[in-house]
Design an enzyme around this catalytic site. Structure first.
Site, PDB file in Angstrom:
ATOM      1  N   ASN A  13       5.196  -4.855   7.354  1.00 56.53           N
ATOM      2  CA  ASN A  13       3.527  -5.564   7.270  1.00 56.53           C
ATOM      3  C   ASN A  13       3.496  -5.555   5.625  1.00 56.53           C
ATOM      4  O   ASN A  13       2.795  -4.338   5.005  1.00 56.53           O
ATOM      5  CB  ASN A  13       2.655  -4.062   8.253  1.00 56.53           C
ATOM      6  CG  ASN A  13       1.002  -4.602   8.233  1.00 56.53           C
ATOM      7  OD1 ASN A  13       0.710  -5.901   7.464  1.00 56.53           O
ATOM      8  ND2 ASN A  13      -0.128  -3.842   8.579  1.00 56.53           N
ATOM      9  N   LYS A  15       0.446  -6.205   4.458  1.00 55.11           N
ATOM     10  CA  LYS A  15      -1.231  -6.152   3.882  1.00 55.11           C
ATOM     11  C   LYS A  15      -1.348  -8.236   4.030  1.00 55.11           C
ATOM     12  O   LYS A  15      -1.007  -8.084   3.478  1.00 55.11           O
ATOM     13  CB  LYS A  15      -1.599  -4.652   4.274  1.00 55.11           C
ATOM     14  CG  LYS A  15      -0.616  -3.846   5.207  1.00 55.11           C
ATOM     15  CD  LYS A  15      -1.055  -2.216   4.985  1.00 55.11           C
ATOM     16  CE  LYS A  15      -0.542  -0.962   5.937  1.00 55.11           C
ATOM     17  NZ  LYS A  15      -1.248  -0.398   6.086  1.00 55.11           N
ATOM     18  N   HIS A  99      -4.446  -4.071  15.229  1.00 57.32           N
ATOM     19  CA  HIS A  99      -3.889  -2.240  13.605  1.00 57.32           C
ATOM     20  C   HIS A  99      -4.715  -1.971  13.334  1.00 57.32           C
ATOM     21  O   HIS A  99      -6.023  -2.054  12.652  1.00 57.32           O
ATOM     22  CB  HIS A  99      -3.459  -2.971  12.418  1.00 57.32           C
ATOM     23  CG  HIS A  99      -2.255  -2.428  11.211  1.00 57.32           C
ATOM     24  ND1 HIS A  99      -3.677  -1.739   9.933  1.00 57.32           N
ATOM     25  CD2 HIS A  99      -1.521  -1.904  11.402  1.00 57.32           C
ATOM     26  CE1 HIS A  99      -2.800  -1.196   9.439  1.00 57.32           C
ATOM     27  NE2 HIS A  99      -1.447  -1.106   9.910  1.00 57.32           N
ATOM     28  N   GLU A 101      -6.345  -1.026  10.325  1.00 62.12           N
ATOM     29  CA  GLU A 101      -6.764  -1.601   9.384  1.00 62.12           C
ATOM     30  C   GLU A 101      -8.114  -1.906  10.434  1.00 62.12           C
ATOM     31  O   GLU A 101      -9.390  -2.312   9.643  1.00 62.12           O
ATOM     32  CB  GLU A 101      -5.921  -1.735   7.977  1.00 62.12           C
ATOM     33  CG  GLU A 101      -5.788  -0.137   7.793  1.00 62.12           C
ATOM     34  CD  GLU A 101      -4.239  -0.231   7.100  1.00 62.12           C
ATOM     35  OE1 GLU A 101      -3.715  -1.992   6.643  1.00 62.12           O
ATOM     36  OE2 GLU A 101      -3.479   0.199   6.035  1.00 62.12           O
ATOM     37  N   GLU A 171       1.567   4.109  15.735  1.00 64.42           N
ATOM     38  CA  GLU A 171       1.493   3.922  14.313  1.00 64.42           C
ATOM     39  C   GLU A 171      -0.292   5.558  13.979  1.00 64.42           C
ATOM     40  O   GLU A 171      -1.481   5.185  14.301  1.00 64.42           O
ATOM     41  CB  GLU A 171       0.630   2.912  13.455  1.00 64.42           C
ATOM     42  CG  GLU A 171       1.584   2.192  13.515  1.00 64.42           C
ATOM     43  CD  GLU A 171       1.241   0.854  12.025  1.00 64.42           C
ATOM     44  OE1 GLU A 171       2.582   0.633  11.641  1.00 64.42           O
ATOM     45  OE2 GLU A 171       0.421   0.605  11.790  1.00 64.42           O
ATOM     46  N   GLY A 177       0.277   4.821   5.139  1.00 66.63           N
ATOM     47  CA  GLY A 177      -0.111   4.744   4.176  1.00 66.63           C
ATOM     48  C   GLY A 177      -1.041   6.185   3.071  1.00 66.63           C
ATOM     49  O   GLY A 177      -0.492   6.436   2.193  1.00 66.63           O
ATOM     50  N   SER A 217       3.659   5.641   6.715  1.00 66.54           N
ATOM     51  CA  SER A 217       4.836   6.091   5.717  1.00 66.54           C
ATOM     52  C   SER A 217       6.414   6.125   5.810  1.00 66.54           C
ATOM     53  O   SER A 217       6.960   7.124   5.772  1.00 66.54           O
ATOM     54  CB  SER A 217       4.640   7.213   5.895  1.00 66.54           C
ATOM     55  OG  SER A 217       2.870   7.023   5.261  1.00 66.54           O
ATOM     56  N   GLY A 238       4.591  -0.696   6.095  1.00 67.19           N
ATOM     57  CA  GLY A 238       3.558  -0.871   4.874  1.00 67.19           C
ATOM     58  C   GLY A 238       4.423  -1.096   4.086  1.00 67.19           C
ATOM     59  O   GLY A 238       5.364  -1.553   3.502  1.00 67.19           O
TER      60      GLY A 238
HETATM   61  P1  PGA Z   1       2.886   2.277   5.570  1.00 70.54           P
HETATM   62  O1  PGA Z   1       1.796   1.468   6.510  1.00 70.54           O
HETATM   63  O2  PGA Z   1       3.956   2.230   5.655  1.00 70.54           O
HETATM   64  O3  PGA Z   1       2.407   1.546   4.275  1.00 70.54           O
HETATM   65  O4  PGA Z   1       2.334   3.688   5.736  1.00 70.54           O
HETATM   66  C1  PGA Z   1       2.242   1.172   8.166  1.00 70.54           C
HETATM   67  C2  PGA Z   1       1.535  -0.022   8.342  1.00 70.54           C
HETATM   68  O5  PGA Z   1       0.594   0.311   8.358  1.00 70.54           O
HETATM   69  O6  PGA Z   1       2.386  -0.650   9.331  1.00 70.54           O
END
Ligand code: PGA
Length: 256
Positions: A13, A15, A99, A101, A171, A177, A217, A238
């Site tokens: 992803n 983003k 998601h 976010e 998630e 993140g 992560s 991500g």
């Molecule tokens: P991350 O993001 O691997 O940077 O934690 C995962 C995601 O939001 O899909």
């Protein structure tokens, strides 16, 4: 992973990262770095404007292209939005829905997630439905209730024969993140719960065929352990999907 019953899917992803030129470059690098992925499917969720470059570059790379969002209406006065039909016509195969976010910054709710899931399925896009609890919900010990509600609402009105098209991504919001990964046991527990909710509604045969990813992560260091759990069928990655070397290492972990 349980390769007997379902596909392992590693999805990056991106983003709001990478231009079309950078997209082309990374697909070319990935082609060299990963070679043939025998045991898992690879998906890259790219920004809307990168989709044409990604679809072109993916032709001989065995990588499916995903969008990160879509609208649930077919067309109309929705300035700035993109429809499922538009994505389909460009050659997009998957779409990330709900998601955290999007839920946090753009007001998406379980109800809009459900509308989007149904629309995606109607036009032939495979939804990657994101669910996850906040740190506060985990501390109050209501993770199971929260996830159950998110899964049930996301799937309201989805017929059993469409369930093979669905992918879930668990998630935990506190792990996205932050560099704080859920333990393999925590990931397995919630991915197993998602499967149990699907089983209660659609039966065991359908439930065992659904790919359920972990995200938050995930990186080359922890991927193998997370993927060793039977209900963790891949990852939504991500930060570690932005560098060819890291993403290729996660893909390779899924191919062991
Ligand atoms: P991350 O993001 O691997 O940077 O934690 C995962 C995601 O939001 O899909």
């Amino acid at each position: 992973m349980n390769r007997k019953y379902r596909k392992t899917i590693i999805a990056g992803n991106w983003k709001m990262n990478k231009t079309p030129a950078e997209t082309k470059k990374m697909f070319e690098e990935l082609k060299v770095a990963c070679g043939k992925q025998k045991w898992c499917d690879v998906v890259l969720c790219v920004p809307f404007v990168d989709i044409p470059a990604a679809v072109r570059a993916s032709r001989d790379a065995k990588i499916a292209v995903a969008a990160q969002n879509m609208h649930y209406e077919e067309k109309g006065a929705f300035t700035g939005e993109v429809s499922a039909e538009m994505l389909k016509e460009l050659g997009v195969k998957f779409v990330v829905i709900g998601h955290s976010e999007r839920r946090e910054y753009y007001g998406e709710t379980d109800k809009t997630v459900n509308l989007k899931v149904k629309k995606a399925l109607e036009v032939g896009l495979r939804p990657i439905i994101c669910v996850g609890e906040t740190l506060e919900q985990r501390e109050f010990d209501v993770t199971a209730e929260h996830i159950t509600m998110q899964v049930k609402i996301a799937l309201a009105g989805v017929p059993a024969e469409k369930m093979r098209k669905i992918v879930f991504a668990y998630e935990p919001i506190w792990a996205i993140g932050t560099g704080k990964t859920a333990t393999a046991e925590q990931a397995e527990e919630v991915c197993g719960l998602i499967r149990a909710v699907i089983r209660a509604k659609y039966g065991a045969r359908t439930a065992r065929a659904v790919t359920i990813q972990y995200g938050g992560s995930m990186n080359p260091k922890n991927a193998a352990e997370l993927l060793s759990k039977p209900d963790v069928d891949g990852g939504l990655i991500g930060g570690a999907s932005l560098k060819t070397e890291d993403f290729a290492a996660v893909i390779n972990a899924a191919n062991q």
